[in-house]
Design an enzyme around this catalytic site. Structure first.
Site, short mmCIF file in Angstrom:
data_model
loop_
_atom_site.label_atom_id
_atom_site.label_comp_id
_atom_site.label_asym_id
_atom_site.label_seq_id
_atom_site.Cartn_x
_atom_site.Cartn_y
_atom_site.Cartn_z
N LYS A 85 0.88 -1.20 -0.03
CA LYS A 85 -0.14 0.05 -0.08
C LYS A 85 0.90 1.29 0.09
CE LYS A 85 -4.32 -1.60 1.82
NZ LYS A 85 -4.26 -3.06 1.75
N GLU A 107 -10.22 6.96 2.89
CA GLU A 107 -11.02 5.97 3.97
C GLU A 107 -10.33 4.91 4.35
OE1 GLU A 107 -10.70 5.73 0.43
OE2 GLU A 107 -9.93 3.70 0.32
N SER A 376 1.88 -9.56 -0.67
CA SER A 376 1.43 -8.51 -0.42
C SER A 376 1.80 -7.78 0.87
CB SER A 376 0.07 -8.27 -0.70
OG SER A 376 -0.76 -8.89 0.01
C1 LIG Z 1 -4.93 -4.09 1.53
C2 LIG Z 1 -4.27 -5.24 1.35
C3 LIG Z 1 -4.57 -6.30 0.39
C4 LIG Z 1 -5.76 -6.12 -0.54
O1 LIG Z 1 -5.64 -5.09 -1.51
P1 LIG Z 1 -5.35 -5.00 -3.10
O2 LIG Z 1 -5.96 -3.56 -3.49
O3 LIG Z 1 -6.54 -6.11 -3.54
O4 LIG Z 1 -4.08 -5.20 -3.11
C5 LIG Z 1 -3.90 -7.50 0.24
N1 LIG Z 1 -2.85 -7.65 0.92
C6 LIG Z 1 -2.47 -6.86 1.97
C7 LIG Z 1 -1.17 -7.11 2.93
C8 LIG Z 1 -3.27 -5.63 2.11
O5 LIG Z 1 -2.70 -4.92 3.28
#
Ligand SMILES: *Cc1c(COP(=O)(O)O)cnc(C)c1O
Length: 390
Positions: A85, A107, A376
């Site tokens: 993010k 948000e 992620s």
């Molecule tokens: C917010 C988040 C996601 C999901 O958001 P996407 O916009 O689909 O990438 C996935 N993994 C983590 C660690 C997150 O914080």
């Protein structure tokens, strides 16, 4: 608007008249700045020295041995803030600064995007205010504290006594934006919303795929057979996939949260279970009832329980370029444990859904195959949830 913001039939601008001038101003600033040398070099410097890019591409030797093919992890969990993010918050925050905006609003659901935005607000010296549902504030105390620690203000959103989650927070943030359009930048958290958001969020995340390509060429002298990422709104997935979309020999697989099961009401699998509809300013797949009421999505991972998905994913699904599969809470929990125990890497429960897919489908891959998982985020935030499964 200069461009339509359509991905096939999906996307576009389905927003109140009063927002159109702000979206036009944003599109113009974005199209100008992605070619502006000063903007590009500032962003590059911050991505490297503040956020820690490039993130490593790690060969997961132990997990590879267990599953029988080569697995690489793209370590977005090691990015400053603990998830991908930061790429988006940094890009959009810098855009706000170049547009001369005096205030950033955002948000947040689970609080991860609120935290990323608060970090960047502090970094750039722009006052930041975060809209968050009262239920989420109660569930996500650690992120509430992180947001406050970075000096941002939290607006609790309550639509009825005790009721308020992510989609209510989005509505409140949009209302605030309409009232304060001249001074305020609305920093959206995923590749969703009206044009130009899906486009610019993707462009700030596509560095993930660009790095994967470079790093894998250096290590293996070839491209991966498959890239797998979890999908909530779809920003980390589109960021990992984008560089490879035109190369049809590479399998791209997005994993949605099935929650308690794809056939249960408690699910977040928007592509697999949703239908065409309009949510938060664009046409895409949405989880909705027969008469068009938006459903509450559910997943054990708070980052995946969004009833919509970015329009580009709806398009990539329709043209069958990306395969959208799913994993349940239970499968994600087991994947969380397996990765932690085999590599000493604690993944976010969101990312665990992508790992669950390769565990479930290990037979589909040959010994010589190279599979990249976009990790992620890190899982520290999920340990409280995981406590009852140990
Ligand atoms: C917010 C988040 C996601 C999901 O958001 P996407 O916009 O689909 O990438 C996935 N993994 C983590 C660690 C997150 O914080």
């Amino acid at each position: 608007m200069k461009t339509s913001g359509k991905f096939g039939k999906y996307g576009g601008v389905f927003a109140p008249e009063t927002l159109i001038p702000a979206l036009e101003e944003l599109e113009e600033a974005y199209l100008y700045n992605i070619k502006n040398k000063k903007f590009i070099s500032e962003l590059k410097d911050l991505l490297a020295n503040y956020a820690g890019r490039p993130t490593p591409l790690y060969y997961a030797k132990n997990l590879s041995k267990t599953l029988g093919f080569k697995i690489y992890l793209k370590r977005e969990d090691l990015l400053h803030g603990g998830a991908h993010k930061t790429n988006n918050a940094l890009g959009q925050g810098l855009l706000a600064k170049h547009m001369g905006k005096k205030r950033i609003i955002a948000e947040t659901g689970a609080g991860q995007h609120g935290f990323a935005t608060a970090m960047i607000g502090a970094l750039l010296g722009i006052p930041t205010e975060i809209f968050m549902g009262v239920e989420d504030i109660k569930r996500q105390q650690m992120n509430v504290l992180r947001i406050k620690a970075c000096g941002a203000k939290i607006h609790p959103v309550e639509i009825r006594p005790g009721i308020g989650t992510l989609k209510d927070a989005v509505n409140e943030a949009l209302k605030d934006w309409i009232t304060n359009i001249d001074t305020t930048y609305y920093l959206i958290g995923s590749a969703v919303g009206p044009h130009p958001y899906p486009l610019l969020v993707r462009d700030f995340q596509k560095i993930i795929g660009q790095e994967i390509k470079k790093q894998l060429m250096k290590k293996e002298r070839k491209l991966p057979n498959a890239i797998i990422a979890c999908v909530g709104g779809g920003s980390n997935a589109i960021g990992a996939f984008h560089e490879f979309i035109n190369n049809k020999s590479i399998k791209l697989i997005g994993i949605e949260a099935a929650g308690k099961g794809i056939h249960s009401k408690e699910t977040g699998a928007t592509i697999n279970k949703g239908s065409n509809g309009i949510l938060h300013g664009s046409l895409s797949k949405v989880l909705q009832t027969k008469d068009g009421q938006i459903c509450e999505a559910y997943s054990i991972s708070a980052g995946l329980d969004y009833p919509g998905i970015g329009p580009e994913h709806s398009h990539l699904s329709e043209i069958k370029r990306v395969h959208y599969d799913y994993a349940t809470d239970k499968e994600a929990i087991n994947a969380f444990k397996l990765l932690s125990e085999s590599e000493g890497i604690i993944p976010a429960l969101e990312s665990s859904h992508a790992i669950a897919y390769i565990i479930k489908n290990a037979k589909q891959f040959k010994k010589s195959d190279i599979v990249v998982i976009n990790l992620s985020g890190r899982g520290d935030k999920d340990l409280e949830t995981m406590k009852e499964y140990y």
